[in-house]
Each structure stands twice: as C-alpha cells, then as structure tokens.
Enzyme design. Structure first.
Site, PDB file in Angstrom:
ATOM      1  N   THR A 197      60.151  34.307  50.630  1.00  0.00           N
ATOM      2  CA  THR A 197      59.303  34.058  51.794  1.00  0.00           C
ATOM      3  C   THR A 197      58.367  32.880  51.576  1.00  0.00           C
ATOM      4  OG1 THR A 197      57.483  35.009  53.098  1.00  0.00           O
ATOM      5  CG2 THR A 197      57.712  35.804  50.860  1.00  0.00           C
ATOM      6  N   TYR A 209      52.421  41.358  49.800  1.00  0.00           N
ATOM      7  CA  TYR A 209      53.786  41.074  50.260  1.00  0.00           C
ATOM      8  C   TYR A 209      54.307  39.793  49.600  1.00  0.00           C
ATOM      9  CZ  TYR A 209      57.532  39.302  53.172  1.00  0.00           C
ATOM     10  OH  TYR A 209      58.732  38.771  53.593  1.00  0.00           O
TER      11      TYR A 209
HETATM   12  N1  UFG Z   1      50.517  36.186  66.508  1.00  0.00           N
HETATM   13  C1  UFG Z   1      49.755  36.388  67.640  1.00  0.00           C
HETATM   14  N2  UFG Z   1      49.915  37.559  68.305  1.00  0.00           N
HETATM   15  C2  UFG Z   1      50.803  38.530  67.932  1.00  0.00           C
HETATM   16  C3  UFG Z   1      51.588  38.294  66.786  1.00  0.00           C
HETATM   17  C4  UFG Z   1      51.423  37.110  66.089  1.00  0.00           C
HETATM   18  O1  UFG Z   1      48.928  35.551  68.020  1.00  0.00           O
HETATM   19  O2  UFG Z   1      50.888  39.585  68.584  1.00  0.00           O
HETATM   20  C5  UFG Z   1      50.366  34.914  65.776  1.00  0.00           C
HETATM   21  C6  UFG Z   1      49.982  35.141  64.336  1.00  0.00           C
HETATM   22  O3  UFG Z   1      48.585  35.239  64.210  1.00  0.00           O
HETATM   23  C7  UFG Z   1      50.580  33.905  63.671  1.00  0.00           C
HETATM   24  C8  UFG Z   1      51.812  33.599  64.522  1.00  0.00           C
HETATM   25  O4  UFG Z   1      51.600  34.272  65.757  1.00  0.00           O
HETATM   26  O5  UFG Z   1      49.689  32.858  63.761  1.00  0.00           O
HETATM   27  C9  UFG Z   1      53.104  34.097  63.911  1.00  0.00           C
HETATM   28  O6  UFG Z   1      52.946  35.467  63.573  1.00  0.00           O
HETATM   29  P1  UFG Z   1      54.152  36.403  63.129  1.00  0.00           P
HETATM   30  O7  UFG Z   1      53.570  37.753  62.853  1.00  0.00           O
HETATM   31  O8  UFG Z   1      55.274  36.302  64.084  1.00  0.00           O
HETATM   32  O9  UFG Z   1      54.663  35.750  61.775  1.00  0.00           O
HETATM   33  P2  UFG Z   1      53.825  35.391  60.451  1.00  0.00           P
HETATM   34  O10 UFG Z   1      53.727  33.897  60.427  1.00  0.00           O
HETATM   35  O11 UFG Z   1      52.574  36.148  60.322  1.00  0.00           O
HETATM   36  O12 UFG Z   1      54.767  36.020  59.354  1.00  0.00           O
HETATM   37  C10 UFG Z   1      55.949  35.456  58.931  1.00  0.00           C
HETATM   38  C11 UFG Z   1      56.896  36.527  58.461  1.00  0.00           C
HETATM   39  C12 UFG Z   1      56.323  37.251  57.284  1.00  0.00           C
HETATM   40  C13 UFG Z   1      55.945  36.277  56.222  1.00  0.00           C
HETATM   41  C14 UFG Z   1      55.051  35.197  56.770  1.00  0.00           C
HETATM   42  C15 UFG Z   1      54.812  34.124  55.753  1.00  0.00           C
HETATM   43  O13 UFG Z   1      57.144  37.429  59.503  1.00  0.00           O
HETATM   44  O14 UFG Z   1      57.278  38.151  56.788  1.00  0.00           O
HETATM   45  O15 UFG Z   1      55.664  34.583  57.886  1.00  0.00           O
HETATM   46  O16 UFG Z   1      53.563  33.596  55.951  1.00  0.00           O
HETATM   47  F1  UFG Z   1      55.280  36.883  55.219  1.00  0.00           F
END
Ligand code: UFG
Length: 332
Positions: A117, A141
């Site tokens: 990741t 994680y």
């Molecule tokens: N976000 C929102 N609202 C939501 C969900 C997400 O504004 O309901 C934002 C988050 O704050 C973030 C972006 O959208 O800025 C992307 O969020 P995600 O949860 O879709 O994905 P992440 O970037 O947090 O996570 C992904 C993978 C993880 C991994 C991570 C690495 O899903 O498994 O990237 O940083 F760990």
C-alpha cells in the site's frame, strides 16, 4: 500457464486478480476466509475456505492444488480500525503473512506477489512519490504491510522466495463486464460512498477537510482502476516467472484527483446532484498522495488503460446499479 494460489481471492482486488489470471490462461485458486470476501466473487477457479494464519489448512491447500506461485491479498484494510485495534492488524496482516511465507518456503514455492500500500509512505515529503521515498507509515495498517515487505526481503535472502510488493494508491472502479466489484461492509471509501449518496442510499457524503494546501482545499489522491491494478499483478507474475528479483513497485496513474473532483465526476456519471456535507479532516489523512509509477512501467510494462476519472467512476456506478444490487442488495 500456472496454478496460482490467491489469498483474499474472494475480496475486491483478489477477485479481479482471479479474473485477470484466468484470462491470461492461468488457474486461480482462491483461498479466503469469506469473512470480508464473497462466494459470488469467486467465478474463475476453485474456492478454498481457509485462513492464512491456519498452517495445516494452508498446507492442505498447497498439497492439493500444487500452486507454482502465490498472490497474497488477504488482510484487513481499514486505516481507522487499525489505529483502534492494532493487534488485529499485526496478527492478520503481518503474523499471518509470516505463516504463509513459511508454508511457501517449506513447500518449495519461490514466487509471491504481495498486496502492499501507499500507506507505507505515511505523509510524504514530496509528490509524486518514488519507491525509494522514506517509509514512515503513520498508522498500524501501513506499518503492518511495511513489516511484511521487510520480512519478504529477509526470506528471499535466506530461502530464495522471490517477491514483488505492489504499493497501491487508491484502487477504484469495478470490472467493466459487471461480473464483480467493490462490496465492503462497512463501506468507507470515497467513490462508493459518493455514489451511495448520489443514489439516495445514504443521506449525504461527508467531505472530510476543505482546508488542505491543495488547489481546491480538498485532499488529492491517485485513483487507479482495479482492472489496471490487477493487470500489473499478472505482469509481476510474468516478471517473477522470467527470473525477476525481489522488488517493490508503486501502482497508480501518476495523476492527482481531489475529493471535489470525484464528487463532480459522481454527479456527471449518475446524473444526480450528490448531497455533500463539509466536515472536518479525517484523522491521519495526508493532503496529497500521488504515485510516481515510472518504475512499474519500465520494469513490469505497467500501462494503465483508465487514465481519466469519469470512466473509473462510471464502472463503479454500473456495478453499484447492477451486480452489487443483485449480490448484496442494500438500499437503492
Ligand atoms: N473521503 C471523504 N469522505 C468519505 C470518504 C473519504 O471526504 O466519506 C476522503 C478522504 O478523507 C480522503 C479521500 O476521500 O481524502 C479518499 O479516501 P478513501 O477512504 O477512499 O481512501 P484513502 O486515501 O483514505 O485510503 C486508501 C486505501 C487504503 C490505504 C490508503 C493509503 O483505501 O487502504 O489509501 O493512504 F491505506
């Protein structure tokens, strides 16, 4: 043509990998607890219900199917939960991977593709992020995956298990044929939640953070279509089968997309106005994560076909309106 054991083969990325392996002429054997995965997602080979932490079960699956290589997707994936329950993540993502690796080396299997990741980089100093950027995970994680990458290097040196660790940026979208797609419970990822809000299944999308130092103030991520992601796994397998050495590669498109840009794409694709509520930043979210995918392009031949966001969101929308409703059937 190889038999490949696919741990987590009933999950989101693992099931797409099974489809891609079968299309390339390989035989995928899904090995999954079915705790987070789905029986309906296993369509391209047998399913063995088992835990990577269960050594006797693993040994039996290896003895029965005699895989030449392994793709290891099984693991927990919720960053927030990993902060609250670190033991759960180190047990399932790290310790169980050690059990798997020992089973493989004892069985003489010498090729492994590992699901890592971008979280291994934590909050990066600069973007785009090259593979040699500092590894400074900011949650259990990311650390649980980084520990496995380090263990894999030691195991190769001692036992000759060659591996490719693939550091995913934001996996997104669904199988363009509509056979499989994302079905997490709970669903926390941005694109499915935006589409759930657009469809009226949830009242609104929380937009976490509007004060980031980014062009529109919302967080920027590198969204890679799951079909492109798994194509790189098949290329990594080819690389290992051709004698390639243990290595790690970023998988992203190299393009940053903001949360507001995703919401705009969800509006265009769904034809609805996604209801949004601005909310504070989510703890632990970096402002910007963008891959430098040039090493994967050069060494594995990685070349994503989905290079713009609307088609990615569109496959997620088609899945949400189609197969997801058939198999999971929540809401809309
Ligand atoms: N976000 C929102 N609202 C939501 C969900 C997400 O504004 O309901 C934002 C988050 O704050 C973030 C972006 O959208 O800025 C992307 O969020 P995600 O949860 O879709 O994905 P992440 O970037 O947090 O996570 C992904 C993978 C993880 C991994 C991570 C690495 O899903 O498994 O990237 O940083 F760990």
């Amino acid at each position: 043509m190889a038999t490949v054991l696919v741990t987590g083969g009933a999950g989101y990325i693992g099931s797409h990998a099974c489809k891609a392996l079968a299309a390339a002429g390989h035989v995928p054997v899904a090995y999954d607890t079915i705790e987070q995965g789905h029986r309906w997602a296993v369509q391209w080979g047998p399913l063995v219900v088992g835990d990577t932490a269960d050594r006797p079960r693993l040994d039996a699956a290896i003895a029965e199917h005699r895989p030449e290589a392994v793709m290891h997707f099984a693991g927990y994936l919720f960053v927030g939960e990993s902060v609250r329950e670190p033991g759960k993540y180190y047990a399932n993502n790290t310790a169980a991977s050690v059990t798997l690796v020992q089973a493989l080396t004892d069985a003489g299997i010498d090729k492994l593709v590992f699901s890592s990741t971008a979280a291994v980089y934590g909050t990066p100093d600069t973007v785009p992020i090259p593979e040699d950027a500092p590894k400074q995970p900011i949650n259990p994680y990311g650390n649980s995956k980084w520990m496995v990458e380090q263990i894999l290097r030691d195991v190769d040196a001692a036992k000759g298990l060659r591996s490719v660790s693939l550091r995913y940026f934001n996996a997104a979208g669904a199988d363009p044929d509509g056979d499989i797609g994302e079905a997490h419970d709970p669903e926390t990822h941005l694109i499915p939640r935006a589409l759930m809000a657009a469809a009226g299944e949830i009242s609104h999308l929380d937009l976490f953070g509007t004060d980031y130092p980014t062009p529109d103030g919302t967080a920027v991520r590198d969204y890679i279509h799951v079909t492109d992601l798994v194509a790189a796994h098949v290329q990594a397998l080819d690389y290992l089968m051709a004698g390639g050495r243990t290595d790690a590669f970023n998988l992203g498109t190299g393009t940053g997309i903001s949360v507001r840009q995703i919401i705009a794409a969800a509006d265009r694709v769904s034809g609805a106005k996604t209801p949004v509520r601005e909310a504070p930043r989510r703890e632990g979210d970096p402002a910007s994560l963008i891959a430098d995918p040039s090493r994967a392009a050069k060494i594995l031949g990685f070349a994503p076909k989905f290079t713009t966001i609307d088609p990615i969101v569109d496959t997620a929308w088609q899945w949400y309106r189609g197969g997801f409703q058939t198999h999971v059937g929540r809401g809309a």
